[in-house]
Design a protein around this motif. Structure first.
Motif, PDB file in Angstrom:
ATOM      1  N   GLY A  78      36.293  39.386  35.888  1.00 34.92           N
ATOM      2  CA  GLY A  78      35.939  40.019  37.154  1.00 34.92           C
ATOM      3  C   GLY A  78      34.714  39.464  37.830  1.00 34.92           C
ATOM      4  O   GLY A  78      34.223  40.065  38.800  1.00 34.92           O
ATOM      5  N   ILE A  80      32.336  37.979  40.293  1.00 34.76           N
ATOM      6  CA  ILE A  80      32.372  37.732  41.740  1.00 34.76           C
ATOM      7  C   ILE A  80      31.334  36.692  42.120  1.00 34.76           C
ATOM      8  O   ILE A  80      31.625  35.756  42.873  1.00 34.76           O
ATOM      9  N   LEU A 128      27.483  39.738  39.373  1.00 36.04           N
ATOM     10  CA  LEU A 128      28.215  40.873  39.944  1.00 36.04           C
ATOM     11  C   LEU A 128      29.665  40.763  39.497  1.00 36.04           C
ATOM     12  O   LEU A 128      30.309  39.724  39.687  1.00 36.04           O
ATOM     13  N   LYS A 130      33.643  42.755  39.075  1.00 36.29           N
ATOM     14  CA  LYS A 130      34.569  43.844  39.367  1.00 36.29           C
ATOM     15  C   LYS A 130      35.115  44.349  38.040  1.00 36.29           C
ATOM     16  O   LYS A 130      35.706  43.592  37.261  1.00 36.29           O
ATOM     17  N   TYR A 136      32.239  48.435  40.158  1.00 41.40           N
ATOM     18  CA  TYR A 136      31.611  47.123  39.997  1.00 41.40           C
ATOM     19  C   TYR A 136      30.372  47.277  39.122  1.00 41.40           C
ATOM     20  O   TYR A 136      29.807  48.372  39.005  1.00 41.40           O
ATOM     21  N   GLN A 137      29.945  46.178  38.508  1.00 44.07           N
ATOM     22  CA  GLN A 137      28.714  46.194  37.722  1.00 44.07           C
ATOM     23  C   GLN A 137      27.853  44.987  38.044  1.00 44.07           C
ATOM     24  O   GLN A 137      28.357  43.892  38.291  1.00 44.07           O
ATOM     25  N   THR A 147      25.818  50.199  37.694  1.00 36.30           N
ATOM     26  CA  THR A 147      27.241  50.360  37.976  1.00 36.30           C
ATOM     27  C   THR A 147      27.410  50.957  39.364  1.00 36.30           C
ATOM     28  O   THR A 147      26.735  51.940  39.706  1.00 36.30           O
ATOM     29  N   ALA A 174      24.577  42.898  45.505  1.00 36.69           N
ATOM     30  CA  ALA A 174      25.894  43.526  45.636  1.00 36.69           C
ATOM     31  C   ALA A 174      26.293  43.666  47.098  1.00 36.69           C
ATOM     32  O   ALA A 174      27.445  43.378  47.475  1.00 36.69           O
ATOM     33  N   LEU A 178      29.660  42.540  48.721  1.00 38.06           N
ATOM     34  CA  LEU A 178      30.620  43.632  48.839  1.00 38.06           C
ATOM     35  C   LEU A 178      30.521  44.397  50.157  1.00 38.06           C
ATOM     36  O   LEU A 178      31.368  45.236  50.441  1.00 38.06           O
TER      37      LEU A 178
END
Length: 671
Positions: A78, A80, A128, A130, A136-137, A147, A174, A178
């Motif tokens: 995940g 990103i 970052l 997913k 997301y973390q 988180t 983030a 995002l």
């Protein structure tokens, strides 16, 4: 993301007030050059690896399935984006360097336990990520994880990292990837500072109040969050340098990991008071359109803690009761002993609370996907704590002492073979001693240990018995040459305590600690050994934990906590026969306290100013907090109209002179 009886913040209060009253009365860590050779000294003087240590690490590498890629797939899943550069403090100091651990790649060098090296590589997967749809973390911005849960209108933030700077950097990163959504709720999983200290980097108090942002925590959160470390914070902070390797170089001969993450952001700390407390064993709360089910789990990993389910996302958050490592029942930095049996019970409850969850996320390390794998993961952690508890109690009742039990107990093969339950942060031997202490205390029942000599006196006599320091060193050298490092360390510790200026003993002990550190699987043990070695060579730190960064958090600490710590910092022998009374009046909060010394004990009570007090100190709470943090200057004291003194300034000086001023730089491996 420590044990002499000394006051922490009151010491700084006395240090700040005394010059004023007298006048009125007339780790951060260093990054080493890359590619330290295994057999040459490091930048901090760490020794080369011995054949014995290298062979032990090589044997462990063959005994473990280090090539298993499942954890690496999970840790990278995940991704990103990965951050670059550094997170800086206001003064330009480096808090987090995203490139500092790039050397942690490839095969384990002989100076690092291969199991720990693998774990360090997994924690080095930062960025970052997913986790699943709507979750997301941010990992690697601090020792813990932030988180993010996507709500209808913005981000629900679970845990705010350790400090304002790292939290702000993580959230900004983030939003860059995002979208620039507002924070619509903030959840604190538990009362340890690496999970709430960055709150003011997530949302300001003004913004939170204006937009009525919910702040959720479990019952008892504020009391535990603000009081932890106040009583013995000086000692605990000093010992944390060992646990986290704060001042170690980042290299194969220094800091490679902390077990829970790469390193801690020692920046500016804050807190936000919860707007809602979870008081029931299980409570359902809807935050920004997302349904959370919170489960109270106090008294295991933290005094105030809660796990959580997000049923509609099929996700379960284990807070810090679950991590990709055996945890501490008693950290090497010091703390109150944690309840292994309760911890095991919470793990069984967690299995029952999963409710079909298909992803587990923790506030440290990386997630796990698949319900079957999650159940297996939790079951192994449950049984690690249960086995540790039960086998320790069994051997207690057989009459064994803590050191004997720690030497005997081994986890069953089914638990040893699980990487996620191995001791990268906690350690089985230390946890065994914690279980013993929780039931029977530190005394092992042998009357020889009821009233032992203090370490220096005992050391001098042992050295004399050994035929003098030179003979003891020769014996220790022989043990070192045979790879008997624990015995060499015990012998040399006596020599150094008997004569801290014995350079031959110090250097051999440092080399011994190097080897013990190189072989340690627990990051906390490695960091402790290597920090001890560095201090034997270079001396203790010149400065303790900087309390100036705690000012925002301390504003929420009740005055009583500071007064309790002041009492614990009173120099009893010096106070004997002295009867002094001081009024402490807060002009802004309209609180007043009487402080008096009686029978060499400092007492306090909330009450109107006493007419027979020697002196009255009137001030505002912000000034008081600055004094606690050691940041009050001339403008805050001599030149401030928010502070005044009535009565005898000389008696006020006498009173505060009796409070110990502990700088937090005391020696640990020498005396």
């Amino acid at each position: 993301m420590t044990t002499r009886r000394r006051a922490t913040f009151p010491a700084t209060l006395a240090a700040t007030l005394l010059p004023m009253l007298t006048l009125l009365a007339g780790c951060d860590g260093r990054v080493a050059p890359q590619a330290n050779a295994a057999n040459t000294p490091s930048a901090q003087g760490a020794a080369g690896v011995t054949a014995t240590t290298a062979a032990a690490n090589a044997a462990l590498a063959k005994a473990l399935p280090l090539d298993d890629q499942q954890d690496f797939e999970d840790a990278r899943r995940g991704l990103i984006a990965r951050p670059e550069g550094k997170i800086l403090a206001a003064d330009g100091g480096v808090l987090i360097d995203f490139d500092a651990f790039k050397f942690v790649e490839g095969k384990a060098p002989p100076t690092v336990n291969p199991s720990l090296w693998r774990h360090a590589q997994l924690n080095a997967q930062i960025g970052l990520f997913k986790v699943t749809d709507g979750i997301y973390q941010l990992r690697g911005f601090d020792i813990g994880n932030m988180t993010l849960v996507e709500g209808k209108t913005g981000w629900i933030v679970i845990d705010a990292l350790t400090c304002t700077e790292t939290a702000a950097a993580a959230l900004a990163f983030a939003r860059q990837h995002l979208g620039n959504k507002p924070v619509t709720a903030l959840v604190f999983s538990h009362s340890h500072i690496d999970h709430f200290g960055g709150a003011l980097g997530v949302v300001s108090p003004q913004d939170a109040a204006a937009r009525k942002v919910p702040v959720i925590a479990s019952a008892g959160f504020m009391e535990e969050a603000t009081s932890e470390n106040v009583m013995v914070g000086t000692a605990m902070g000093r010992r944390s340098f060992y646990q986290f390797g704060k001042d170690l170089e980042r290299s194969p001969k220094g800091l490679v990991d902390t077990g829970l993450g790469k390193n801690v952001g020692y920046g500016t700390f804050g807190i936000l008071e919860p707007t809602r407390l979870i008081t029931q064993p299980t409570e359902e709360v809807v935050l920004d359109g997302v349904r959370f089910v919170f489960h109270n789990v106090p008294g295991a990993e933290a005094p105030a803690e809660m796990t959580m389910s997000i049923p509609d996302r099929k996700a379960y958050g284990g807070a810090e009761n679950l991590a990709q490592t055996m945890h501490n029942l008693l950290p090497v930095r010091g703390a109150k002993v944690r309840d292994a049996l309760r911890w095991a019970d919470y793990m069984q409850d967690a299995i029952d609370q999963l409710d079909g969850a298909e992803v587990y996320f923790g506030q440290h390390n990386w997630p796990i996907w698949g319900n079957r794998r999650i159940v297996e993961f939790i079951s192994k952690h449950r049984d690690v704590y249960q086995y540790t508890h039960d086998q320790t109690v069994r051997l207690i009742n057989a009459g064994l002492t803590p050191r004997e039990i720690a030497e005997q107990i081994r986890l069953p093969a089914s638990l040893q073979s699980t990487f996620g339950a191995r001791g990268y942060y906690g350690d089985l031997r230390h946890n065994v001693k914690a279980v013993y202490q929780s039931y029977l205390g530190a005394y092992d029942g042998n009357p020889a240990n009821l009233d032992p000599l203090p370490p220096q006196e005992s050391a001098r006599r042992y050295v004399a018995l050994a035929g003098g320091a030179d003979n003891a060193i020769r014996t220790a050298q022989a043990a070192f040459d045979k790879g008997e490092y624990r015995w060499a360390a015990e012998l040399l510790n006596h020599v150094v305590f008997a004569d801290s200026g014995n350079q031959a003993a110090r250097e051999l002990l440092a080399r011994t600690y190097d080897q013990l550190g190189y072989a340690a699987e627990a990051a906390t043990w490695r960091n402790s050994y290597l920090t001890a070695a560095a201090e034997l060579r270079n001396g203790p730190p010149k400065k303790g934990v900087d309390r100036s960064g705690f000012a925002n958090m301390l504003m929420h600490t009740p005055v009583e906590r500071f007064l309790e710590a002041m009492a614990a910092g009173l120099d009893g022998p010096a106070a004997e026969g002295k009867n002094l009374k001081v009024n402490l009046v807060f002009s802004d909060t309209h609180e007043s306290y009487q402080l008096w010394i009686e029978n060499a004990v400092l007492h306090h009570r909330q009450a109107a100013p006493a007419s027979d007090a020697n002196a009255t100190l009137t001030l505002t709470k912000p000034i008081f907090v600055k004094m606690m943090a050691g940041t009050a200057g001339v403008k805050d004291t001599l030149l401030s109209d928010q502070l005044s003194i009535q009565g005898s300034r000389i008696d006020l000086v006498r009173f505060f002179t009796l409070i110990d001023k502990a700088p937090g730089t005391f020696a640990i491996v020498t005396r």
